[in-house]
Design an enzyme around this catalytic site. Structure first.
Site, PDB file in Angstrom:
ATOM      1  NE  ARG A 136      -3.652   2.013   2.893  1.00  0.00           N
ATOM      2  CZ  ARG A 136      -4.922   2.054   2.510  1.00  0.00           C
ATOM      3  NH1 ARG A 136      -5.424   1.047   1.821  1.00  0.00           N
ATOM      4  NH2 ARG A 136      -5.702   3.080   2.807  1.00  0.00           N
TER       5      ARG A 136
ATOM      6  CB  CYS B 266     -13.899   2.443  -0.538  1.00  0.00           C
ATOM      7  SG  CYS B 266     -13.216   4.108  -0.593  1.00  0.00           S
TER       8      CYS B 266
ATOM      9  NE  ARG C 279     -10.060  -4.087   0.494  1.00  0.00           N
ATOM     10  CZ  ARG C 279      -9.305  -3.084   0.965  1.00  0.00           C
ATOM     11  NH1 ARG C 279      -9.885  -1.983   1.431  1.00  0.00           N
ATOM     12  NH2 ARG C 279      -7.990  -3.161   0.960  1.00  0.00           N
TER      13      ARG C 279
ATOM     14  CG  ASP D  20     -13.308   7.545  -2.003  1.00  0.00           C
ATOM     15  OD1 ASP D  20     -13.346   7.349  -0.769  1.00  0.00           O
ATOM     16  OD2 ASP D  20     -12.250   7.565  -2.655  1.00  0.00           O
TER      17      ASP D  20
ATOM     18  CD  GLN E 290     -13.048  -0.863  -1.083  1.00  0.00           C
ATOM     19  OE1 GLN E 290     -12.316  -0.715  -0.108  1.00  0.00           O
ATOM     20  NE2 GLN E 290     -14.236  -1.432  -0.997  1.00  0.00           N
TER      21      GLN E 290
END
Length: 313
Positions: A101, A267, A295, A227, A131
């Site tokens: 990440r 998300c 997830r 988002d 995601q």
């Protein structure tokens, strides 16, 4: 056949379908498969803040029979203290896969070029493909199976230039969805990603629409996603970025333009009263908690797929 998952279109439509069906199977039986039994280690590297990514990957790797080796990006300083290439050589000889990440897509690509084991994008500034797998699995679960995805309409509202919008375009087109992006004109997706999504959609029967009219984007949609308006690393732009997005706030009135019973995705983390109202986020059409749970299942399915197919390479 790619052994990595760096962006959504690294999976063909057939491969994506395989992963999604396995994700649904993992939700029914969390010990469906254990490809990391041994245990084998998976390096999980975090350069950005995390909650769902850390919890889902570490839990998932353990449930696959493996050992989640957490690497603190602030301590490792990959690309600063030690080159990405050197780090990849070290990790690739000791772990079964690498989950990263981070910020730059190019860093992930450099890692994948050298590592010799599957590398997974757990979020970059350009894409958030894990995601989208979770989102697609959530929709498939609620709609009656992976075969129910093609031909449905998924709308995304907000910052069309961020990683979520880019991944919805690529991942949604791969699933055969009609993907709509509703965003201010100055925040439209990258042209190369729109073009890539259009090429995929032409083969899967989906479509891609980018509009600055939020009502046009939402009209008749089967699912509506949003988002945060301010992505990680851009917090100083809060005041500058908020005003253009106000018409794209997902409230009950705007949601009313969608199909009856349309599902709502986010998300997370969510900021109630900004990109989405509490009434919608906490309402009966919201599936955000299923989405967060998926997830875990989707990433387990992805890891299983990459590990099993890479062994055949």
């Amino acid at each position: 056949m790619s052994k990595h998952f760096l962006r959504d279109d690294d999976l063909t439509p057939e491969q994506q379908g395989t992963v999604l069906r396995l994700a649904l199977a993992f939700r029914r039986n969390r010990q469906e498969r254990t490809p990391l039994a041994g245990p084998k280690a998976v390096a999980v590297i975090f350069d950005k803040p995390t909650l769902r990514t850390q919890v889902s990957f570490t839990t998932g790797i353990a449930e696959l029979g493996g050992y989640p080796l957490l690497v603190d990006g602030n301590l490792a300083k990959i690309g600063v203290r030690e080159s990405i290439s050197d780090t990849a050589h070290v990790l690739g000889r000791q772990v079964a896969a690498i989950v990263w990440r981070t910020f730059h897509q190019s860093s992930l690509e450099e890692m994948a070029a050298v590592a010799g084991v599957p590398v997974i994008n757990a979020l970059t500034d350009d894409f958030h493909p894990c995601q989208i797998l979770a989102d697609l699995a959530t929709l498939a679960d609620h709609w009656g199976g992976v075969g129910e995805l093609p031909g449905r309409t998924l709308t995304y509202l907000g910052d069309g230039a961020n990683n979520m919008a880019h991944s919805y375009l690529l991942g949604g087109a791969t699933a055969g969805l009609h993907v709509r992006i509703g965003a201010p004109s100055e925040f439209h997706p990258r042209a190369d990603i729109v073009s890539a999504a259009e090429r995929i959609a032409a083969a899967t029967g989906g479509s891609v629409t980018v509009t600055s009219d939020p009502r046009t984007a939402v009209a008749g949609a089967d699912a509506v996603a949003t988002d945060t308006w301010v992505s990680m690393g851009r917090e100083e732009e809060q005041d500058l970025r908020s005003q253009p997005f106000v018409p794209y706030r997902l409230d009950s009135e705007l949601l009313g333009s969608a199909r009856d019973g349309a599902l709502v995705l986010h998300c997370l983390p969510a900021y109630r009263g900004k990109e989405i109202t509490a009434e919608v986020l906490d309402g009966p059409q919201s599936v955000v908690w299923d989405e967060a749970e998926y997830r875990l299942h989707a990433q387990k399915a992805l890891l299983t797929h990459l590990l099993e197919t890479s062994q055949g390479c």
